[in-house]
Design a protein around this motif. Structure first.
Motif, PDB file in Angstrom:
ATOM      1  N   LYS A  43      18.270  20.379  27.954  1.00 23.18           N
ATOM      2  CA  LYS A  43      18.372  21.081  29.232  1.00 23.18           C
ATOM      3  C   LYS A  43      17.145  21.961  29.432  1.00 23.18           C
ATOM      4  CE  LYS A  43      23.431  21.186  29.189  1.00 23.18           C
ATOM      5  NZ  LYS A  43      24.644  22.035  29.239  1.00 23.18           N
ATOM      6  N   ARG A  44      16.593  21.956  30.638  1.00 25.12           N
ATOM      7  CA  ARG A  44      15.333  22.668  30.935  1.00 25.12           C
ATOM      8  C   ARG A  44      15.603  23.941  31.733  1.00 25.12           C
ATOM      9  NH1 ARG A  44       9.793  20.708  31.328  1.00 25.12           N
ATOM     10  NH2 ARG A  44       8.553  22.065  32.683  1.00 25.12           N
ATOM     11  N   PHE A  45      14.912  25.030  31.376  1.00 30.37           N
ATOM     12  CA  PHE A  45      15.047  26.318  32.045  1.00 30.37           C
ATOM     13  C   PHE A  45      13.660  26.907  32.258  1.00 30.37           C
ATOM     14  CE2 PHE A  45      18.707  25.539  29.383  1.00 30.37           C
ATOM     15  CZ  PHE A  45      19.784  25.797  30.214  1.00 30.37           C
ATOM     16  N   VAL A  46      13.568  27.886  33.168  1.00 34.67           N
ATOM     17  CA  VAL A  46      12.306  28.575  33.449  1.00 34.67           C
ATOM     18  C   VAL A  46      12.485  30.060  33.171  1.00 34.67           C
ATOM     19  CG1 VAL A  46      10.650  29.220  35.239  1.00 34.67           C
ATOM     20  CG2 VAL A  46      11.552  26.888  35.154  1.00 34.67           C
ATOM     21  N   GLY A  47      11.491  30.656  32.504  1.00 37.14           N
ATOM     22  CA  GLY A  47      11.550  32.079  32.182  1.00 37.14           C
ATOM     23  C   GLY A  47      10.339  32.818  32.710  1.00 37.14           C
ATOM     24  N   LYS A  48      10.420  34.143  32.700  1.00 35.43           N
ATOM     25  CA  LYS A  48       9.336  34.996  33.208  1.00 35.43           C
ATOM     26  C   LYS A  48       8.804  35.878  32.088  1.00 35.43           C
ATOM     27  CE  LYS A  48      12.440  38.706  34.736  1.00 35.43           C
ATOM     28  NZ  LYS A  48      13.597  38.168  34.006  1.00 35.43           N
ATOM     29  N   ALA A  49       7.688  36.515  32.330  1.00 35.19           N
ATOM     30  CA  ALA A  49       7.111  37.438  31.348  1.00 35.19           C
ATOM     31  C   ALA A  49       8.113  38.542  31.042  1.00 35.19           C
ATOM     32  CB  ALA A  49       5.818  38.033  31.890  1.00 35.19           C
ATOM     33  N   GLY A  50       8.279  38.851  29.757  1.00 36.80           N
ATOM     34  CA  GLY A  50       9.235  39.863  29.330  1.00 36.80           C
ATOM     35  C   GLY A  50      10.542  39.284  28.839  1.00 36.80           C
ATOM     36  N   ASP A  51      10.763  37.981  29.059  1.00 39.92           N
ATOM     37  CA  ASP A  51      11.998  37.351  28.601  1.00 39.92           C
ATOM     38  C   ASP A  51      11.935  37.060  27.106  1.00 39.92           C
ATOM     39  OD1 ASP A  51      13.157  37.402  31.055  1.00 39.92           O
ATOM     40  OD2 ASP A  51      12.817  35.285  31.528  1.00 39.92           O
ATOM     41  N   CYS A  52      13.093  37.151  26.469  1.00 41.38           N
ATOM     42  CA  CYS A  52      13.237  36.835  25.046  1.00 41.38           C
ATOM     43  C   CYS A  52      14.253  35.724  24.854  1.00 41.38           C
ATOM     44  CB  CYS A  52      13.716  38.061  24.265  1.00 41.38           C
ATOM     45  SG  CYS A  52      12.509  39.378  24.150  1.00 41.38           S
ATOM     46  N   ILE A  53      14.120  35.010  23.748  1.00 39.16           N
ATOM     47  CA  ILE A  53      15.095  33.996  23.348  1.00 39.16           C
ATOM     48  C   ILE A  53      15.263  34.066  21.833  1.00 39.16           C
ATOM     49  CG2 ILE A  53      15.785  31.575  23.437  1.00 39.16           C
ATOM     50  CD1 ILE A  53      13.633  31.071  25.473  1.00 39.16           C
ATOM     51  N   LEU A  54      16.497  33.965  21.380  1.00 37.75           N
ATOM     52  CA  LEU A  54      16.777  33.799  19.960  1.00 37.75           C
ATOM     53  C   LEU A  54      17.393  32.408  19.785  1.00 37.75           C
ATOM     54  CD1 LEU A  54      17.051  34.826  17.041  1.00 37.75           C
ATOM     55  CD2 LEU A  54      19.329  35.697  17.680  1.00 37.75           C
ATOM     56  N   HIS A  55      16.667  31.520  19.107  1.00 37.34           N
ATOM     57  CA  HIS A  55      17.169  30.173  18.858  1.00 37.34           C
ATOM     58  C   HIS A  55      17.848  30.123  17.496  1.00 37.34           C
ATOM     59  CE1 HIS A  55      15.591  28.315  22.401  1.00 37.34           C
ATOM     60  NE2 HIS A  55      14.332  28.623  22.120  1.00 37.34           N
ATOM     61  N   ARG A  56      18.970  29.474  17.440  1.00 38.72           N
ATOM     62  CA  ARG A  56      19.693  29.314  16.177  1.00 38.72           C
ATOM     63  C   ARG A  56      19.213  28.046  15.464  1.00 38.72           C
ATOM     64  NH1 ARG A  56      22.833  27.565  20.330  1.00 38.72           N
ATOM     65  NH2 ARG A  56      23.815  25.512  20.103  1.00 38.72           N
ATOM     66  N   PRO A  57      19.428  27.958  14.165  1.00 38.42           N
ATOM     67  CA  PRO A  57      19.040  26.746  13.428  1.00 38.42           C
ATOM     68  C   PRO A  57      19.739  25.505  13.970  1.00 38.42           C
ATOM     69  CG  PRO A  57      19.530  28.547  11.923  1.00 38.42           C
ATOM     70  CD  PRO A  57      19.952  29.009  13.285  1.00 38.42           C
ATOM     71  N   GLN A  90      26.546  36.265  14.199  1.00 37.25           N
ATOM     72  CA  GLN A  90      27.533  35.634  15.075  1.00 37.25           C
ATOM     73  C   GLN A  90      27.715  36.371  16.394  1.00 37.25           C
ATOM     74  OE1 GLN A  90      31.118  35.209  12.765  1.00 37.25           O
ATOM     75  NE2 GLN A  90      30.271  33.558  11.501  1.00 37.25           N
ATOM     76  N   ILE A  91      27.417  37.664  16.430  1.00 39.63           N
ATOM     77  CA  ILE A  91      27.606  38.425  17.671  1.00 39.63           C
ATOM     78  C   ILE A  91      26.349  38.432  18.539  1.00 39.63           C
ATOM     79  CG2 ILE A  91      29.298  39.922  16.542  1.00 39.63           C
ATOM     80  CD1 ILE A  91      27.200  42.156  16.567  1.00 39.63           C
ATOM     81  N   LEU A  92      25.265  37.843  18.034  1.00 41.92           N
ATOM     82  CA  LEU A  92      24.011  37.839  18.789  1.00 41.92           C
ATOM     83  C   LEU A  92      24.002  36.727  19.831  1.00 41.92           C
ATOM     84  CD1 LEU A  92      21.486  38.383  15.882  1.00 41.92           C
ATOM     85  CD2 LEU A  92      22.149  40.063  17.600  1.00 41.92           C
ATOM     86  N   PRO A  93      23.374  36.977  20.982  1.00 41.84           N
ATOM     87  CA  PRO A  93      23.247  35.936  22.001  1.00 41.84           C
ATOM     88  C   PRO A  93      22.147  34.955  21.608  1.00 41.84           C
ATOM     89  CG  PRO A  93      22.127  37.921  22.720  1.00 41.84           C
ATOM     90  CD  PRO A  93      22.781  38.257  21.403  1.00 41.84           C
ATOM     91  N   THR A  94      22.471  33.686  21.469  1.00 36.21           N
ATOM     92  CA  THR A  94      21.486  32.691  21.068  1.00 36.21           C
ATOM     93  C   THR A  94      21.245  31.690  22.194  1.00 36.21           C
ATOM     94  OG1 THR A  94      23.231  31.356  20.039  1.00 36.21           O
ATOM     95  CG2 THR A  94      22.016  32.868  18.613  1.00 36.21           C
ATOM     96  N   ASP A  95      20.025  31.157  22.215  1.00 34.06           N
ATOM     97  CA  ASP A  95      19.618  30.140  23.195  1.00 34.06           C
ATOM     98  C   ASP A  95      19.870  30.605  24.629  1.00 34.06           C
ATOM     99  OD1 ASP A  95      18.908  28.479  21.081  1.00 34.06           O
ATOM    100  OD2 ASP A  95      20.925  27.654  20.931  1.00 34.06           O
TER     101      ASP A  95
END
Length: 253
Positions: A43-57, A90-95
């Motif tokens: 799935k494709r998304f668009v982000g802006k400057a200042g955005d963060c992502i935490l990807h899980r394994p 487990q409580i962290l927002p991922t992807d």
């Protein structure tokens, strides 16, 4: 303990470069400084400057610039974790895209991680783990703020202002004026958002501050009462003993 990391600050990827991981082997936290796209599990998304992502394994991910003629810049850290960290993770927002305005702190923590890794002494592993934990807490808090509605954010700002000026002679009327709501509506919303009434919240903050000031043993009791917004030493002493079981004099000693 978090560890086995690789990180970068102000990483400027070449024009049209796309980072791909199929699948990603560990956790990856990034903060972007330019507009970008990302793909997660197709799935494709668009982000802006200042955005963060935490990807899980085990996620299938890709990141890149919005145009093949531009580059993208980001701060990032790959890290592994131990069993003791699983409950917290487990409580962290991922992807999920999360806007984080505090980029300087993010950069500072990554820089400290790099510097500590070069030292490689008996303290380095723990300090690196602490800084990764700090980064994840920043992400978690940013996500919580992002999920709050504008009214909650307004009241959060009002509460912060009141707590930073506890020595003032606050009344429910003066507090409510900060919100433009009636006193009754202000109190109802405040209690809904913070789980306590505005006056009880203020008194609790005054009590905590009084305890800290008395523990310093640098101020007279009258000065502490005034600094914490109590109108008289008698009222302060009575309130303090009712809530701590000790008078200010006894607590002081």
């Amino acid at each position: 303990m978090f560890g086995n990391f690789v990180c970068g600050v102000n990483t400027d990827h070449k024009r049209g470069y796309i980072y791909r991981a199929y699948p990603i082997k560990d956790y990856l936290l990034m903060r972007f400084k330019t507009p970008f796209f990302y793909e997660i599990d197709g799935k494709r998304f668009v982000g802006k400057a200042g955005d963060c992502i935490l990807h899980r394994p085990n996620s299938y991910i890709a990141h890149g610039p919005l145009s093949e003629h531009t580059s993208f810049v980001n701060d990032w850290v790959h890290f592994t974790y131990s069993e003791e960290d699983e409950e917290f993770l487990q409580i962290l927002p991922t992807d999920k895209l999360i806007s984080m305005n505090d980029g300087k702190t993010f950069e500072h923590l990554l820089t400290e991680i790099t510097e500590e890794s070069l030292l490689k002494d008996e303290f380095s592993k723990q300090l690196v783990s602490n800084n990764i934990y700090h980064l994840l807490v920043l992400l978690l808090r940013a996500n919580e703020e992002q999920s709050e509605n504008p009214l909650q954010l307004q009241f959060k700002g009002i509460r912060t202002h009141i707590m930073n000026h506890i020595s003032e002679k606050w009344t429910l009327e003066s507090m409510a004026k900060l919100s433009s709501y009636s006193v009754s509506r202000f109190c109802a919303l405040y209690t809904e958002f913070f789980g306590t009434s505005p006056l009880n919240d203020l008194l609790e903050a005054r009590l905590k501050t009084a305890k800290r000031l008395l523990a310093l043993q640098s101020y007279k009791i009258g000065d502490v009462a005034q600094m914490c917004g109590f109108t008289s030493i008698h009222y302060f002493s009575k309130f303090f003993k009712n809530h701590t079981g000790k008078s200010p004099n006894e607590y002081y000693k």
